[in-house]
Design a protein around this motif. Structure first.
Motif, PDB file in Angstrom:
ATOM      1  N   PRO A 177      17.253  -0.988   0.506  1.00 18.57           N
ATOM      2  CA  PRO A 177      18.572  -0.438   0.869  1.00 18.57           C
ATOM      3  C   PRO A 177      18.474   0.686   1.900  1.00 18.57           C
ATOM      4  O   PRO A 177      19.451   0.953   2.602  1.00 18.57           O
ATOM      5  N   GLY A 178      17.319   1.324   1.987  1.00 11.98           N
ATOM      6  CA  GLY A 178      17.136   2.382   2.968  1.00 11.98           C
ATOM      7  C   GLY A 178      16.683   1.883   4.326  1.00 11.98           C
ATOM      8  O   GLY A 178      16.441   2.675   5.245  1.00 11.98           O
ATOM      9  N   GLY A 179      16.539   0.579   4.473  1.00 15.05           N
ATOM     10  CA  GLY A 179      16.113  -0.001   5.734  1.00 15.05           C
ATOM     11  C   GLY A 179      14.632  -0.318   5.761  1.00 15.05           C
ATOM     12  O   GLY A 179      13.871   0.064   4.863  1.00 15.05           O
ATOM     13  N   VAL A 180      14.235  -1.056   6.776  1.00 12.14           N
ATOM     14  CA  VAL A 180      12.843  -1.484   6.956  1.00 12.14           C
ATOM     15  C   VAL A 180      12.266  -0.740   8.153  1.00 12.14           C
ATOM     16  O   VAL A 180      12.865  -0.700   9.233  1.00 12.14           O
ATOM     17  N   ASP A 181      11.099  -0.139   7.962  1.00  7.05           N
ATOM     18  CA  ASP A 181      10.469   0.657   9.014  1.00  7.05           C
ATOM     19  C   ASP A 181       9.487  -0.141   9.860  1.00  7.05           C
ATOM     20  O   ASP A 181       9.279   0.175  11.035  1.00  7.05           O
ATOM     21  N   ARG A 234       7.010  -1.259  16.103  1.00  4.14           N
ATOM     22  CA  ARG A 234       6.632  -1.245  14.678  1.00  4.14           C
ATOM     23  C   ARG A 234       6.575  -2.667  14.106  1.00  4.14           C
ATOM     24  O   ARG A 234       6.579  -2.840  12.891  1.00  4.14           O
ATOM     25  N   ILE A 235       6.534  -3.656  14.988  1.00  2.44           N
ATOM     26  CA  ILE A 235       6.370  -5.057  14.576  1.00  2.44           C
ATOM     27  C   ILE A 235       5.033  -5.551  15.096  1.00  2.44           C
ATOM     28  O   ILE A 235       4.696  -5.348  16.261  1.00  2.44           O
ATOM     29  N   ASP A 236       4.262  -6.191  14.230  1.00  7.28           N
ATOM     30  CA  ASP A 236       2.986  -6.773  14.641  1.00  7.28           C
ATOM     31  C   ASP A 236       2.956  -8.222  14.166  1.00  7.28           C
ATOM     32  O   ASP A 236       3.153  -8.496  12.986  1.00  7.28           O
ATOM     33  N   THR A 237       2.746  -9.147  15.097  1.00  9.12           N
ATOM     34  CA  THR A 237       2.611 -10.553  14.727  1.00  9.12           C
ATOM     35  C   THR A 237       1.197 -11.023  15.028  1.00  9.12           C
ATOM     36  O   THR A 237       0.636 -10.702  16.078  1.00  9.12           O
ATOM     37  N   ILE A 238       0.635 -11.797  14.115  1.00 13.07           N
ATOM     38  CA  ILE A 238      -0.677 -12.393  14.355  1.00 13.07           C
ATOM     39  C   ILE A 238      -0.533 -13.881  14.660  1.00 13.07           C
ATOM     40  O   ILE A 238      -1.540 -14.570  14.837  1.00 13.07           O
ATOM     41  N   ALA A 239       0.726 -14.355  14.740  1.00  9.30           N
ATOM     42  CA  ALA A 239       0.949 -15.802  14.823  1.00  9.30           C
ATOM     43  C   ALA A 239       1.880 -16.234  15.949  1.00  9.30           C
ATOM     44  O   ALA A 239       1.753 -17.353  16.441  1.00  9.30           O
ATOM     45  N   ASP A 240       2.831 -15.394  16.348  1.00  6.18           N
ATOM     46  CA  ASP A 240       3.860 -15.809  17.304  1.00  6.18           C
ATOM     47  C   ASP A 240       3.689 -15.037  18.613  1.00  6.18           C
ATOM     48  O   ASP A 240       4.404 -14.069  18.888  1.00  6.18           O
ATOM     49  N   PHE A 241       2.743 -15.491  19.442  1.00  9.34           N
ATOM     50  CA  PHE A 241       2.425 -14.749  20.661  1.00  9.34           C
ATOM     51  C   PHE A 241       3.507 -14.922  21.726  1.00  9.34           C
ATOM     52  O   PHE A 241       3.696 -14.039  22.564  1.00  9.34           O
ATOM     53  N   ALA A 242       4.232 -16.036  21.691  1.00  7.55           N
ATOM     54  CA  ALA A 242       5.342 -16.211  22.619  1.00  7.55           C
ATOM     55  C   ALA A 242       6.428 -15.179  22.349  1.00  7.55           C
ATOM     56  O   ALA A 242       6.967 -14.564  23.274  1.00  7.55           O
ATOM     57  N   ALA A 243       6.755 -14.973  21.075  1.00  4.52           N
ATOM     58  CA  ALA A 243       7.758 -13.972  20.717  1.00  4.52           C
ATOM     59  C   ALA A 243       7.261 -12.568  21.048  1.00  4.52           C
ATOM     60  O   ALA A 243       8.038 -11.709  21.477  1.00  4.52           O
ATOM     61  N   ALA A 244       5.973 -12.330  20.861  1.00  2.00           N
ATOM     62  CA  ALA A 244       5.412 -11.021  21.186  1.00  2.00           C
ATOM     63  C   ALA A 244       5.595 -10.712  22.666  1.00  2.00           C
ATOM     64  O   ALA A 244       5.978  -9.594  23.048  1.00  2.00           O
ATOM     65  N   ALA A 245       5.316 -11.699  23.510  1.00  2.00           N
ATOM     66  CA  ALA A 245       5.482 -11.508  24.951  1.00  2.00           C
ATOM     67  C   ALA A 245       6.950 -11.329  25.320  1.00  2.00           C
ATOM     68  O   ALA A 245       7.290 -10.540  26.208  1.00  2.00           O
ATOM     69  N   ARG A 246       7.813 -12.057  24.626  1.00  3.29           N
ATOM     70  CA  ARG A 246       9.245 -12.017  24.950  1.00  3.29           C
ATOM     71  C   ARG A 246       9.873 -10.668  24.581  1.00  3.29           C
ATOM     72  O   ARG A 246      10.709 -10.132  25.316  1.00  3.29           O
ATOM     73  N   TYR A 247       9.461 -10.116  23.416  1.00  2.00           N
ATOM     74  CA  TYR A 247      10.135  -8.927  22.908  1.00  2.00           C
ATOM     75  C   TYR A 247       9.284  -7.660  22.979  1.00  2.00           C
ATOM     76  O   TYR A 247       9.769  -6.579  22.629  1.00  2.00           O
ATOM     77  N   GLY A 248       8.047  -7.782  23.393  1.00  2.00           N
ATOM     78  CA  GLY A 248       7.202  -6.599  23.519  1.00  2.00           C
ATOM     79  C   GLY A 248       6.702  -6.040  22.212  1.00  2.00           C
ATOM     80  O   GLY A 248       6.406  -4.842  22.103  1.00  2.00           O
ATOM     81  N   VAL A 249       6.570  -6.900  21.181  1.00  2.00           N
ATOM     82  CA  VAL A 249       6.037  -6.429  19.912  1.00  2.00           C
ATOM     83  C   VAL A 249       4.506  -6.485  19.951  1.00  2.00           C
ATOM     84  O   VAL A 249       3.899  -7.055  20.851  1.00  2.00           O
ATOM     85  N   GLY A 269       9.806 -17.478  13.784  1.00  2.00           N
ATOM     86  CA  GLY A 269      11.062 -16.751  13.786  1.00  2.00           C
ATOM     87  C   GLY A 269      11.046 -15.407  13.095  1.00  2.00           C
ATOM     88  O   GLY A 269      12.077 -14.708  13.086  1.00  2.00           O
ATOM     89  N   TYR A 270       9.917 -14.991  12.533  1.00  2.00           N
ATOM     90  CA  TYR A 270       9.897 -13.719  11.816  1.00  2.00           C
ATOM     91  C   TYR A 270       9.997 -12.515  12.750  1.00  2.00           C
ATOM     92  O   TYR A 270      10.482 -11.453  12.345  1.00  2.00           O
ATOM     93  N   VAL A 271       9.531 -12.630  13.980  1.00  2.00           N
ATOM     94  CA  VAL A 271       9.701 -11.521  14.924  1.00  2.00           C
ATOM     95  C   VAL A 271      11.180 -11.263  15.162  1.00  2.00           C
ATOM     96  O   VAL A 271      11.657 -10.117  15.113  1.00  2.00           O
ATOM     97  N   GLU A 272      11.934 -12.328  15.423  1.00  2.00           N
ATOM     98  CA  GLU A 272      13.381 -12.178  15.610  1.00  2.00           C
ATOM     99  C   GLU A 272      14.043 -11.615  14.352  1.00  2.00           C
ATOM    100  O   GLU A 272      14.975 -10.798  14.442  1.00  2.00           O
ATOM    101  N   MET A 273      13.573 -12.034  13.189  1.00  2.00           N
ATOM    102  CA  MET A 273      14.121 -11.518  11.940  1.00  2.00           C
ATOM    103  C   MET A 273      13.887 -10.023  11.826  1.00  2.00           C
ATOM    104  O   MET A 273      14.781  -9.255  11.431  1.00  2.00           O
ATOM    105  N   ALA A 274      12.680  -9.588  12.170  1.00  2.00           N
ATOM    106  CA  ALA A 274      12.358  -8.160  12.093  1.00  2.00           C
ATOM    107  C   ALA A 274      13.270  -7.355  13.012  1.00  2.00           C
ATOM    108  O   ALA A 274      13.779  -6.288  12.636  1.00  2.00           O
ATOM    109  N   LEU A 275      13.485  -7.863  14.217  1.00  2.00           N
ATOM    110  CA  LEU A 275      14.380  -7.173  15.148  1.00  2.00           C
ATOM    111  C   LEU A 275      15.802  -7.131  14.604  1.00  2.00           C
ATOM    112  O   LEU A 275      16.498  -6.113  14.730  1.00  2.00           O
ATOM    113  N   ALA A 276      16.238  -8.228  13.983  1.00  2.00           N
ATOM    114  CA  ALA A 276      17.577  -8.273  13.400  1.00  2.00           C
ATOM    115  C   ALA A 276      17.727  -7.271  12.259  1.00  2.00           C
ATOM    116  O   ALA A 276      18.837  -6.789  11.987  1.00  2.00           O
ATOM    117  N   LEU A 277      16.618  -6.954  11.599  1.00  2.00           N
ATOM    118  CA  LEU A 277      16.634  -5.964  10.523  1.00  2.00           C
ATOM    119  C   LEU A 277      16.627  -4.536  11.059  1.00  2.00           C
ATOM    120  O   LEU A 277      16.673  -3.582  10.276  1.00  2.00           O
TER     121      LEU A 277
END
Length: 307
Positions: free
Chosen positions: A205-209, A232-247, A218-226
């Motif tokens: 309830p206090g949010g996700v850090d 503060r997002i690290d993906t070991i699996a979705d390198f396309a999303a990492a490049a797209r969003y700078g995570v 799709g979990y990178v997009e989910m994290a951003l939506a949260l």
């Protein structure tokens, strides 16, 4: 002669076989290890299918695998900190760990502590170092809330424990059959799938850090939506999303050599402060079955081959 996993072309598990090959001979800086256990990892399957050929070109016949633990069977010049009979944990950079005998650069080996099983030791390097780097890349503060996807998998099951050791409040996304294990390790379990964002919000309830994505899809997009900041997002699996969003894609700014991290992780296991769940153990000759189980992507912990 000795046995080793080989394949002659890119493809699915059907290209895998176990061959008789010449006994390797250690050269300068190398150690010959008689393998007692070799972990398997999703990245190896991706390399074998050719999906990562640009990053990891292959020559055929190719071996397979990096994780290993075993007993020193020979030592080349300049590798004298180990002697025949030593028990070791390490990593082969030659994609050759799924074999009875493997050559390993001396810098990729550490002594195996007493109290660490062969199965845990053999499956530790890739998942353990990846989990450590992902957790440390986010520089979690005590009391912060971090969500980890695939929280019961090979990387995720270690990341949740390391994040808890860092003092974070951990929400683990996993199937219900893994929830009890997560609870016993101080993790708040949440079922993945439809409605997961609402369930995460209810659990935090206090949010996700921070968010560690150990699955992709799709979990990178989910994290951003949260509302989690990209850094503060690290993906070991979705390198396309990492490049797209700078995570982030681990290791992060304070990365240490893999062997150093491996030694710390092995010490935690030996002291009872870290568990490596073992999802399955297969003889080397059943390497196809082992990867078939891995590629279902619902394992709890590591799958290990025993030569």
């Amino acid at each position: 002669m000795t046995k080793a996993v080989r394949y002659d072309e890119f493809g699915g598990i059907e290209v895998l076989r176990v061959d008789e090959v010449d006994r390797p001979v250690p050269e300068s800086g190398q150690v010959l290890v008689r393998v007692k256990a070799a972990g398997i990892n999703p990245g190896e399957a991706a390399i074998r299918t050719g999906a990562m050929a640009d990053l990891f070109p292959s020559t055929f016949p190719s071996g397979q695998g990096g994780d290993l633990a075993g007993i020193v069977a020979g030592v080349g010049a300049g590798a004298g900190r180990f002697v025949v009979g030593d028990e070791v944990i390490g990593f082969s950079e030659r994609r050759a760990a799924q074999a009875e005998l493997v050559l390993v650069d001396v810098g990729n080996l550490i002594p195996k502590p007493d109290g660490v099983s062969w199965e845990a030791a053999g499956g530790l390097y890739v998942a353990g170092v990846t989990a450590w780097r992902a957790v440390h890349s986010l520089q979690l503060d005590i009391g912060e809330t971090v969500v980890i996807s695939a929280a019961a998998g090979g990387v995720g099951s270690l990341a949740v424990q390391l994040a808890r050791r860092a003092g974070a409040r951990v929400i683990g996304l996993a199937g219900e059959h893994n929830h009890e294990w997560l609870r016993t390790h101080g993790v708040i379990p949440v079922v993945y799938g439809d409605g997961v964002i609402d369930r995460i919000k209810a659990a935090a309830p206090g949010g996700v850090d921070a968010f560690i994505d150990a699955y992709g899809g799709g979990y990178v997009e989910m994290a951003l939506a949260l509302g989690v900041a990209a850094e503060r997002i690290d993906t070991i699996a979705d390198f396309a999303a990492a490049a797209r969003y700078g995570v982030r894609t681990e290791p992060g700014p304070d990365a240490r050599p893999g062997a150093e991290v491996l030694a710390d992780l092995a010490a935690l296991i030996a002291d009872g402060h870290l568990e490596v769940p073992i999802a399955g153990v297969y003889p080397l000759t059943q390497v196809r079955r082992a990867y078939a189980e891995l590629e279902r992507r619902h394992t709890h912990g590591k799958i290990v081959l025993i030569p």
